[in-house]
Design a protein around this motif. Structure first.
Motif, PDB file in Angstrom:
ATOM      1  N   LYS A 107       0.824  -1.196   0.000  1.00 53.13           N
ATOM      2  CA  LYS A 107       0.000   0.000   0.000  1.00 53.13           C
ATOM      3  C   LYS A 107       0.858   1.245   0.000  1.00 53.13           C
ATOM      4  CE  LYS A 107      -3.837  -2.185   2.240  1.00 53.13           C
ATOM      5  NZ  LYS A 107      -4.888  -2.095   3.175  1.00 53.13           N
ATOM      6  N   ARG A 156      -4.657   5.937   1.266  1.00 51.12           N
ATOM      7  CA  ARG A 156      -4.012   4.641   1.076  1.00 51.12           C
ATOM      8  C   ARG A 156      -4.695   3.926  -0.080  1.00 51.12           C
ATOM      9  NH1 ARG A 156      -2.980   2.304   7.161  1.00 51.12           N
ATOM     10  NH2 ARG A 156      -1.888   4.153   7.902  1.00 51.12           N
ATOM     11  N   VAL A 157      -3.903   3.541  -1.068  1.00 53.18           N
ATOM     12  CA  VAL A 157      -4.430   2.865  -2.238  1.00 53.18           C
ATOM     13  C   VAL A 157      -3.566   1.634  -2.491  1.00 53.18           C
ATOM     14  CG1 VAL A 157      -4.927   3.072  -4.694  1.00 53.18           C
ATOM     15  CG2 VAL A 157      -5.172   5.056  -3.215  1.00 53.18           C
ATOM     16  N   SER A 158      -4.224   0.481  -2.667  1.00 57.36           N
ATOM     17  CA  SER A 158      -3.460  -0.744  -2.902  1.00 57.36           C
ATOM     18  C   SER A 158      -3.003  -0.817  -4.354  1.00 57.36           C
ATOM     19  CB  SER A 158      -4.304  -1.966  -2.556  1.00 57.36           C
ATOM     20  OG  SER A 158      -5.363  -2.104  -3.470  1.00 57.36           O
ATOM     21  N   ILE A 175      -5.775  -1.924  -6.843  1.00 58.22           N
ATOM     22  CA  ILE A 175      -6.711  -0.890  -7.282  1.00 58.22           C
ATOM     23  C   ILE A 175      -6.044   0.012  -8.315  1.00 58.22           C
ATOM     24  CG2 ILE A 175      -7.973   1.154  -6.511  1.00 58.22           C
ATOM     25  CD1 ILE A 175      -8.996  -0.408  -4.263  1.00 58.22           C
ATOM     26  N   LEU A 176      -4.774   0.316  -8.137  1.00 58.33           N
ATOM     27  CA  LEU A 176      -4.058   1.097  -9.148  1.00 58.33           C
ATOM     28  C   LEU A 176      -4.003   0.355 -10.483  1.00 58.33           C
ATOM     29  CD1 LEU A 176      -1.066   2.561  -7.115  1.00 58.33           C
ATOM     30  CD2 LEU A 176      -3.016   3.797  -8.033  1.00 58.33           C
ATOM     31  N   SER A 209      -7.462   0.374 -12.131  1.00 54.23           N
ATOM     32  CA  SER A 209      -7.746   1.698 -12.709  1.00 54.23           C
ATOM     33  C   SER A 209      -7.011   1.898 -14.023  1.00 54.23           C
ATOM     34  CB  SER A 209      -7.349   2.799 -11.729  1.00 54.23           C
ATOM     35  OG  SER A 209      -8.050   2.662 -10.525  1.00 54.23           O
TER      36      SER A 209
END
Length: 102
Positions: free
Chosen positions: A9, A37-39, A42-43, A46
């Protein structure tokens, strides 16, 4: 802005400087105002979504060939390629979400 990599993360924090007071409480204590906080999953999802939407936009809107950015033949090719790329993107997005749940 402080960016730290913690495992899988990312953490982005905005820190505001505070007035230093004399005493033990003032020792390098800064609290973030905004934390995000972005895992990595998820990136990745996207990025894959933007890729699929780009193929849809370039192939089906007709705007790019009308204004002269790409030729009509290239637009027709992108329409054909979108039939393969968009389902592949959907498959990758859903397979990454299943891995994230497990």
């Amino acid at each position: 802005m402080v960016v730290k990599k913690n495992g899988t993360k990312f953490r982005c924090s905005i820190v505001v400087s505070q007035k230093r007071e004399l005493g033990e409480k003032s020792r390098n204590k800064q609290e973030p105002i905004f934390s995000l906080r972005v895992s990595n999953a998820i990136l990745a999802q996207s990025t894959i979504s933007v890729l699929g939407l780009g193929f849809i936009d370039a192939g089906y809107s007709g705007d790019w060939s009308r204004i002269g950015v790409i030729s009509k033949e290239t637009e027709d090719l992108l329409k054909l390629v979108a039939f393969v790329v968009v389902p592949l993107c959907l498959f990758l997005i859903f397979s990454l979400s299943k891995k994230q749940e497990a």
